[in-house]
Write a protein that holds these residues in place. Sequence first.
Motif, PDB file in Angstrom:
ATOM      1  N   ARG A  43       0.808  -1.112   0.188  1.00  0.00           N
ATOM      2  CA  ARG A  43       0.062  -0.017  -0.114  1.00  0.00           C
ATOM      3  C   ARG A  43       0.936   1.213  -0.299  1.00  0.00           C
ATOM      4  NH1 ARG A  43      -3.559  -3.646   3.033  1.00  0.00           N
ATOM      5  NH2 ARG A  43      -5.559  -3.827   1.821  1.00  0.00           N
ATOM      6  N   ALA A  44       1.973   1.179   0.761  1.00  0.00           N
ATOM      7  CA  ALA A  44       2.798   2.530   0.787  1.00  0.00           C
ATOM      8  C   ALA A  44       3.470   2.451  -0.701  1.00  0.00           C
ATOM      9  CB  ALA A  44       3.887   2.138   1.727  1.00  0.00           C
ATOM     10  N   TRP A  45       3.988   1.340  -1.360  1.00  0.00           N
ATOM     11  CA  TRP A  45       4.564   1.417  -2.618  1.00  0.00           C
ATOM     12  C   TRP A  45       3.408   2.108  -3.500  1.00  0.00           C
ATOM     13  CZ3 TRP A  45       9.530  -0.405  -3.729  1.00  0.00           C
ATOM     14  CH2 TRP A  45      10.033  -0.451  -4.839  1.00  0.00           C
ATOM     15  N   SER A  46       2.251   1.741  -3.608  1.00  0.00           N
ATOM     16  CA  SER A  46       1.201   2.351  -4.437  1.00  0.00           C
ATOM     17  C   SER A  46       0.949   3.683  -4.262  1.00  0.00           C
ATOM     18  CB  SER A  46      -0.199   1.530  -4.163  1.00  0.00           C
ATOM     19  OG  SER A  46      -0.039   0.221  -4.318  1.00  0.00           O
ATOM     20  N   ALA A  47       1.310   4.192  -3.134  1.00  0.00           N
ATOM     21  CA  ALA A  47       1.090   5.403  -2.733  1.00  0.00           C
ATOM     22  C   ALA A  47       2.275   6.525  -3.155  1.00  0.00           C
ATOM     23  CB  ALA A  47       0.714   5.650  -1.404  1.00  0.00           C
ATOM     24  N   GLY A  48       3.315   5.795  -3.606  1.00  0.00           N
ATOM     25  CA  GLY A  48       4.468   6.349  -4.072  1.00  0.00           C
ATOM     26  C   GLY A  48       5.576   6.402  -3.051  1.00  0.00           C
ATOM     27  N   ASP A  49       5.320   5.882  -1.830  1.00  0.00           N
ATOM     28  CA  ASP A  49       6.454   5.892  -0.606  1.00  0.00           C
ATOM     29  C   ASP A  49       7.067   4.769  -0.886  1.00  0.00           C
ATOM     30  OD1 ASP A  49       7.638   5.887   1.812  1.00  0.00           O
ATOM     31  OD2 ASP A  49       5.897   5.695   2.922  1.00  0.00           O
ATOM     32  N   HIS A  50       8.277   4.654  -1.376  1.00  0.00           N
ATOM     33  CA  HIS A  50       9.183   3.455  -1.579  1.00  0.00           C
ATOM     34  C   HIS A  50      10.146   3.308  -0.393  1.00  0.00           C
ATOM     35  CE1 HIS A  50       8.338   5.017  -5.724  1.00  0.00           C
ATOM     36  NE2 HIS A  50       8.070   3.820  -5.573  1.00  0.00           N
ATOM     37  N   GLY A  51       9.964   3.970   0.753  1.00  0.00           N
ATOM     38  CA  GLY A  51      10.881   3.530   1.762  1.00  0.00           C
ATOM     39  C   GLY A  51      10.866   2.223   2.379  1.00  0.00           C
ATOM     40  N   PRO A  52       9.656   1.828   2.679  1.00  0.00           N
ATOM     41  CA  PRO A  52       9.371   0.564   3.297  1.00  0.00           C
ATOM     42  C   PRO A  52       9.787  -0.618   2.313  1.00  0.00           C
ATOM     43  CG  PRO A  52       7.612   1.793   3.953  1.00  0.00           C
ATOM     44  CD  PRO A  52       8.295   2.712   2.888  1.00  0.00           C
ATOM     45  N   GLY A  53       9.494  -0.246   0.912  1.00  0.00           N
ATOM     46  CA  GLY A  53       9.772  -1.173  -0.008  1.00  0.00           C
ATOM     47  C   GLY A  53      11.388  -1.535  -0.199  1.00  0.00           C
ATOM     48  N   ARG A  54      11.970  -0.270  -0.164  1.00  0.00           N
ATOM     49  CA  ARG A  54      13.400  -0.199  -0.246  1.00  0.00           C
ATOM     50  C   ARG A  54      14.035  -0.799   0.857  1.00  0.00           C
ATOM     51  NH1 ARG A  54      15.935   2.505  -4.981  1.00  0.00           N
ATOM     52  NH2 ARG A  54      17.937   1.646  -3.870  1.00  0.00           N
ATOM     53  N   ALA A  55      13.650  -0.878   2.165  1.00  0.00           N
ATOM     54  CA  ALA A  55      13.987  -1.392   3.270  1.00  0.00           C
ATOM     55  C   ALA A  55      14.027  -2.988   2.874  1.00  0.00           C
ATOM     56  CB  ALA A  55      13.360  -0.891   4.523  1.00  0.00           C
ATOM     57  N   LEU A  56      12.892  -3.516   2.633  1.00  0.00           N
ATOM     58  CA  LEU A  56      12.540  -4.786   2.380  1.00  0.00           C
ATOM     59  C   LEU A  56      13.442  -5.515   1.342  1.00  0.00           C
ATOM     60  CD1 LEU A  56      10.916  -7.369   3.100  1.00  0.00           C
ATOM     61  CD2 LEU A  56       9.210  -6.759   1.460  1.00  0.00           C
ATOM     62  N   TRP A  57      13.657  -4.573   0.363  1.00  0.00           N
ATOM     63  CA  TRP A  57      14.519  -4.958  -0.730  1.00  0.00           C
ATOM     64  C   TRP A  57      16.036  -5.379  -0.248  1.00  0.00           C
ATOM     65  CZ3 TRP A  57      12.903  -4.733  -5.919  1.00  0.00           C
ATOM     66  CH2 TRP A  57      14.041  -5.041  -7.136  1.00  0.00           C
ATOM     67  N   GLY A  58      16.365  -4.414   0.688  1.00  0.00           N
ATOM     68  CA  GLY A  58      17.615  -4.761   1.336  1.00  0.00           C
ATOM     69  C   GLY A  58      17.845  -5.961   2.006  1.00  0.00           C
ATOM     70  N   ARG A  59      16.852  -6.420   2.681  1.00  0.00           N
ATOM     71  CA  ARG A  59      16.558  -7.694   3.699  1.00  0.00           C
ATOM     72  C   ARG A  59      16.716  -8.867   2.568  1.00  0.00           C
ATOM     73  NH1 ARG A  59      13.257  -4.217   6.978  1.00  0.00           N
ATOM     74  NH2 ARG A  59      11.323  -5.407   6.079  1.00  0.00           N
ATOM     75  N   LEU A  60      16.022  -8.507   1.399  1.00  0.00           N
ATOM     76  CA  LEU A  60      15.864  -9.742   0.351  1.00  0.00           C
ATOM     77  C   LEU A  60      17.163  -9.726  -0.118  1.00  0.00           C
ATOM     78  CD1 LEU A  60      12.534  -8.966  -1.255  1.00  0.00           C
ATOM     79  CD2 LEU A  60      12.936 -10.935   0.321  1.00  0.00           C
ATOM     80  N   ALA A  61      17.723  -8.713  -0.213  1.00  0.00           N
ATOM     81  CA  ALA A  61      19.250  -9.001  -0.900  1.00  0.00           C
ATOM     82  C   ALA A  61      20.059  -9.531   0.106  1.00  0.00           C
ATOM     83  CB  ALA A  61      19.666  -7.475  -1.092  1.00  0.00           C
ATOM     84  N   GLU A  62      19.914  -9.269   1.186  1.00  0.00           N
ATOM     85  CA  GLU A  62      20.842  -9.945   2.391  1.00  0.00           C
ATOM     86  C   GLU A  62      20.504 -11.485   2.467  1.00  0.00           C
ATOM     87  OE1 GLU A  62      20.124  -8.132   6.099  1.00  0.00           O
ATOM     88  OE2 GLU A  62      21.120  -6.173   5.392  1.00  0.00           O
ATOM     89  N   ALA A  63      19.483 -11.734   2.131  1.00  0.00           N
ATOM     90  CA  ALA A  63      19.123 -13.287   1.986  1.00  0.00           C
ATOM     91  C   ALA A  63      19.345 -13.829   0.858  1.00  0.00           C
ATOM     92  CB  ALA A  63      17.485 -13.641   2.342  1.00  0.00           C
ATOM     93  N   GLY A  64      19.959 -13.310  -0.064  1.00  0.00           N
ATOM     94  CA  GLY A  64      20.796 -13.806  -1.312  1.00  0.00           C
ATOM     95  C   GLY A  64      19.633 -13.814  -2.568  1.00  0.00           C
TER      96      GLY A  64
END
Length: 325
Positions: free
Chosen positions: A30-51
């Motif tokens: 929902r945040a991403w849909s509204a143009g707020d990419h902060g939570p999505g970028r944070a999750l992206w980083g955790r996914l990257a750490e998971a490989g």
Amino acid sequence: MRFLLDDGQREFARSLDALLTAADTPAVVRAWSAGDHGPGRALWGRLAEAGVFGLSVPEEHDGLGFLPLELAVAFTELGRHAVPGPLVETVAAAALLDGLGDRNTTWLPGIASGKTVATLRPPEDDSPYALDADMADLVLIVTGDTLRAAGSTGPVQPSADSARRLSRPTGGTVLAEGPQVRRAAAHAADVARLVTAALALGVGRTLLDRTVAHVRERHQFGRPVGSFQAIKHRLADVLISLEFTEPLVHAAALSLAAGDSGRDIAAAKAAAGDAVYLAARTALQCHGAIGYTDELDLSLWIRKARSLRTAWGTPSACRARVLTT
């Protein structure tokens, strides 16, 4: 033939499931849909750490090597949790850049680490739009034998799935030219089709799980709706469709790893598109009007199902490829 994941692959899927469950992905969507990419970028980083993104990057560029089956496992979990962003496009961009030689691999370590979010306009698509080009760090455009990095993007366009933010990339710098661009783009498109099929499989799994839970709780005429034979038949059809799709996705991943991919990937993408569409329709029919509402999390998966069915190859285009390859 049976395609069974090994212990490491199953544990990888469980760890991603736990990570994404804790992340509250509906709120991220929902945040991403509204143009707020902060939570999505944070999750992206955790996914990257998971490989996750390292699975598409060679070891010499700080990745884990190109591992299609593990990518399919990861993207099935990403689909189950409706993770937003240019996930498919980022791994496809990595495959494209890796196929063009050392001169174009400077972005690969950033992709593997999650610091670089990339998107790629589908080279075989007539649409001028790229997914999430407004927030991506690298926007790639393939036109014939030419690869460019876009210099700017237009405004975000309305979409049936508000989490799929489409905009038109323009201008930019030429990165590579020649026949190798076309070959690398074809490989990248195969990678994109495979992981899109895996995403669709995951979305379908969640739609089925949530619908089963709903029909067990909802009562009509003094009985759970799920006890009615008509409902059981619909849900059984969805389950069968998903169960037949999963080995096709795994077989396509193994074919891609072996370098013989086109027909198997097209078959998996067509099957996954049909399965997720059936899951979405059944979910709506079993939930009734409430299934259409934005307030219900189910709508996030239903909208994603519709877009994944046609992204990176419509069912008819994939079937045509199966018949002509």
